[in-house]
Design a protein around this motif. Structure first.
Motif, mmCIF file in Angstrom:
data_model
loop_
_atom_site.group_PDB
_atom_site.id
_atom_site.type_symbol
_atom_site.label_atom_id
_atom_site.label_comp_id
_atom_site.label_asym_id
_atom_site.label_seq_id
_atom_site.Cartn_x
_atom_site.Cartn_y
_atom_site.Cartn_z
ATOM 1 N N GLU A 1 0.832 -1.204 0.000
ATOM 2 C CA GLU A 1 0.000 0.000 0.000
ATOM 3 C C GLU A 1 0.867 1.255 0.000
ATOM 4 O OE1 GLU A 1 -3.436 2.032 2.792
ATOM 5 O OE2 GLU A 1 -3.116 -0.133 2.916
ATOM 6 N N GLN A 2 1.946 1.244 0.779
ATOM 7 C CA GLN A 2 2.874 2.377 0.828
ATOM 8 C C GLN A 2 3.487 2.637 -0.548
ATOM 9 O OE1 GLN A 2 6.385 1.560 3.185
ATOM 10 N NE2 GLN A 2 6.762 3.720 3.593
ATOM 11 N N LEU A 3 3.879 1.566 -1.238
ATOM 12 C CA LEU A 3 4.480 1.713 -2.563
ATOM 13 C C LEU A 3 3.463 2.155 -3.609
ATOM 14 C CD1 LEU A 3 6.853 -1.379 -2.487
ATOM 15 C CD2 LEU A 3 7.568 1.024 -2.663
ATOM 16 N N VAL A 4 2.239 1.652 -3.508
ATOM 17 C CA VAL A 4 1.180 2.085 -4.434
ATOM 18 C C VAL A 4 0.910 3.569 -4.254
ATOM 19 C CG1 VAL A 4 -1.298 1.906 -4.936
ATOM 20 C CG2 VAL A 4 0.088 -0.167 -4.742
ATOM 21 N N ASP A 5 0.782 4.020 -3.009
ATOM 22 C CA ASP A 5 0.551 5.446 -2.753
ATOM 23 C C ASP A 5 1.706 6.286 -3.280
ATOM 24 O OD1 ASP A 5 -1.898 4.954 -1.586
ATOM 25 O OD2 ASP A 5 -1.137 5.010 0.474
ATOM 26 N N ALA A 6 2.930 5.813 -3.086
ATOM 27 C CA ALA A 6 4.109 6.540 -3.583
ATOM 28 C C ALA A 6 4.094 6.582 -5.108
ATOM 29 C CB ALA A 6 5.387 5.880 -3.082
ATOM 30 N N ALA A 7 3.727 5.461 -5.738
ATOM 31 C CA ALA A 7 3.674 5.416 -7.201
ATOM 32 C C ALA A 7 2.648 6.402 -7.737
ATOM 33 C CB ALA A 7 3.339 3.995 -7.668
ATOM 34 N N ILE A 8 1.498 6.482 -7.091
ATOM 35 C CA ILE A 8 0.464 7.425 -7.524
ATOM 36 C C ILE A 8 0.984 8.857 -7.412
ATOM 37 C CG2 ILE A 8 -1.823 8.366 -6.983
ATOM 38 C CD1 ILE A 8 -2.620 5.463 -6.178
ATOM 39 N N ARG A 9 1.662 9.163 -6.313
ATOM 40 C CA ARG A 9 2.200 10.527 -6.149
ATOM 41 C C ARG A 9 3.225 10.842 -7.240
ATOM 42 N NH1 ARG A 9 2.333 8.853 -0.756
ATOM 43 N NH2 ARG A 9 4.622 8.689 -0.745
ATOM 44 N N VAL A 10 4.101 9.891 -7.546
ATOM 45 C CA VAL A 10 5.105 10.111 -8.594
ATOM 46 C C VAL A 10 4.428 10.294 -9.950
ATOM 47 C CG1 VAL A 10 7.029 9.072 -9.865
ATOM 48 C CG2 VAL A 10 6.954 8.906 -7.369
ATOM 49 N N MET A 11 3.421 9.459 -10.233
ATOM 50 C CA MET A 11 2.727 9.548 -11.521
ATOM 51 C C MET A 11 1.979 10.867 -11.668
ATOM 52 S SD MET A 11 1.276 5.664 -11.867
ATOM 53 C CE MET A 11 2.395 4.272 -11.890
ATOM 54 N N ILE A 12 1.378 11.340 -10.591
ATOM 55 C CA ILE A 12 0.683 12.623 -10.633
ATOM 56 C C ILE A 12 1.678 13.757 -10.877
ATOM 57 C CG2 ILE A 12 -0.528 14.323 -9.191
ATOM 58 C CD1 ILE A 12 -2.036 11.923 -7.938
ATOM 59 N N ARG A 13 2.791 13.702 -10.185
ATOM 60 C CA ARG A 13 3.775 14.785 -10.259
ATOM 61 C C ARG A 13 4.599 14.752 -11.546
ATOM 62 N NH1 ARG A 13 6.689 13.596 -5.838
ATOM 63 N NH2 ARG A 13 8.236 12.470 -7.083
ATOM 64 N N THR B 1 10.962 2.303 -10.881
ATOM 65 C CA THR B 1 10.989 1.675 -9.550
ATOM 66 C C THR B 1 11.865 2.476 -8.599
ATOM 67 O OG1 THR B 1 12.727 0.185 -10.331
ATOM 68 C CG2 THR B 1 10.477 -0.653 -10.368
ATOM 69 N N ARG B 2 12.959 3.017 -9.094
ATOM 70 C CA ARG B 2 13.844 3.826 -8.226
ATOM 71 C C ARG B 2 13.141 5.099 -7.756
ATOM 72 N NH1 ARG B 2 18.748 1.785 -7.784
ATOM 73 N NH2 ARG B 2 19.518 0.354 -9.378
ATOM 74 N N ALA B 3 12.405 5.743 -8.658
ATOM 75 C CA ALA B 3 11.679 6.960 -8.270
ATOM 76 C C ALA B 3 10.604 6.634 -7.232
ATOM 77 C CB ALA B 3 11.057 7.616 -9.496
ATOM 78 N N ALA C 1 8.760 6.674 -1.549
ATOM 79 C CA ALA C 1 8.268 5.945 -0.377
ATOM 80 C C ALA C 1 9.268 5.952 0.771
ATOM 81 C CB ALA C 1 7.933 4.504 -0.758
ATOM 82 N N GLY C 2 10.537 6.281 0.459
ATOM 83 C CA GLY C 2 11.571 6.292 1.491
ATOM 84 C C GLY C 2 11.979 4.901 1.938
ATOM 85 N N VAL C 3 12.012 3.960 0.987
ATOM 86 C CA VAL C 3 12.387 2.583 1.316
ATOM 87 C C VAL C 3 13.468 2.112 0.344
ATOM 88 C CG1 VAL C 3 10.095 2.050 2.235
ATOM 89 C CG2 VAL C 3 10.595 1.556 -0.169
ATOM 90 N N ARG D 1 -14.436 14.075 -8.557
ATOM 91 C CA ARG D 1 -14.136 15.503 -8.407
ATOM 92 C C ARG D 1 -13.110 15.754 -7.312
ATOM 93 N NH1 ARG D 1 -17.959 18.513 -6.539
ATOM 94 N NH2 ARG D 1 -17.190 20.410 -7.500
ATOM 95 N N ALA D 2 -13.094 14.894 -6.300
ATOM 96 C CA ALA D 2 -12.155 15.075 -5.191
ATOM 97 C C ALA D 2 -10.727 14.662 -5.570
ATOM 98 C CB ALA D 2 -12.611 14.267 -3.974
ATOM 99 N N ARG D 3 -10.592 13.812 -6.600
ATOM 100 C CA ARG D 3 -9.268 13.290 -6.968
ATOM 101 C C ARG D 3 -9.039 13.373 -8.478
ATOM 102 N NH1 ARG D 3 -11.196 9.654 -2.999
ATOM 103 N NH2 ARG D 3 -9.837 9.539 -1.176
ATOM 104 N N PRO D 4 -9.123 14.549 -9.052
ATOM 105 C CA PRO D 4 -8.973 14.636 -10.513
ATOM 106 C C PRO D 4 -7.602 14.179 -10.999
ATOM 107 C CG PRO D 4 -8.934 16.825 -9.527
ATOM 108 C CD PRO D 4 -9.346 15.879 -8.451
ATOM 109 N N ASP D 5 -6.562 14.431 -10.200
ATOM 110 C CA ASP D 5 -5.220 14.020 -10.631
ATOM 111 C C ASP D 5 -5.115 12.505 -10.757
ATOM 112 O OD1 ASP D 5 -4.418 16.654 -10.722
ATOM 113 O OD2 ASP D 5 -3.539 16.633 -8.719
ATOM 114 N N GLU D 6 -5.757 11.788 -9.844
ATOM 115 C CA GLU D 6 -5.737 10.327 -9.928
ATOM 116 C C GLU D 6 -6.485 9.851 -11.167
ATOM 117 O OE1 GLU D 6 -6.997 8.345 -6.388
ATOM 118 O OE2 GLU D 6 -5.441 9.273 -5.148
#
Length: 199
Positions: A11-23, A31-33, A38-40, A97-102
């Motif tokens: 779950e931590q990695l999925v959340d991190a992946a979503i943040r990277v993809m949005i940004r 995988t390195r990004a 995620a800080g792991v 509407r709450a998560r347009p970036d996703e």
């Protein structure tokens, strides 16, 4: 590093992946990004996922699950079948509407997968997953509303997915809440017209 279960790490990695993809976009979600976000250590990724393809499936599933609210809590006021249908659609739309970036990430993921050699299966499984979720949601609506569908659920699911997919993409482009809401109400009216009392 805090010891977490494999599921929590995933779950931590999925959340991190979503943040990277949005940004940065899907193409730059290496995988390195992702592990850096995620800080792991990189080894944690390989412990949790057999491949980047598996991670992409988890990202799609995570975004979709967050967008689909429970049917039983979607309509606190109007408990008529039409009210339950309309309330469920609007509760789903509130999540869009709450998560347009996703939502933008899901479209980018589809295009990315179709263009990358060996990843077309990600896009196929993505939309098969959507169809399954829509089918399950239609069945749940029918149960809560005490109705049955007069159109086969697989057909309704594909119709609904096509409609909601297009409506979401349109809204991401123009952000016209009034027209989107009117279209949702029209779709709710259609769904109400293909119901019969439950047996």
């Amino acid at each position: 590093m805090t010891r977490l279960s494999a599921d929590m790490r995933r779950e931590q990695l999925v959340d991190a992946a979503i943040r990277v993809m949005i940004r940065d976009g899907v193409g730059k979600a290496t995988t390195r990004a992702i592990v850096a976000e995620a800080g792991v250590p990189l080894g944690v990724f390989h412990y949790c996922f057999r491949s980047k393809e598996e991670l992409l499936h988890a990202v799609i599933e995570g975004i979709m699950q967050r967008a689909l609210p429970p049917t039983t809590t979607a309509t606190p006021d109007d408990r008529s079948p039409r009210g339950i249908i309309r309330g469920t659609l609007h509760a789903y739309w509130d999540q869009v509407r709450a998560r347009p970036d996703e939502q933008m990430v899901t479209y980018e993921l589809t295009q990315y997968a179709l263009r990358q050699p060996g990843l077309a299966e990600v896009a196929r499984r993505q939309y098969q997953h959507y169809l399954t979720l829509y089918s399950d949601h239609l069945e749940a609506i029918a149960q809560v509303a005490g109705i049955r569908w007069t159109v086969p659920v697989p057909v309704l699911a594909r119709y609904g997915l096509g409609l909601m997919d297009g409506l979401t993409l349109n809204w991401l482009i123009d952000r016209d809440d009034v027209q989107a809401s009117a279209a949702l109400d029209e779709y709710a009216a259609y769904l109400s017209s293909v119901t019969a009392p439950g047996v």
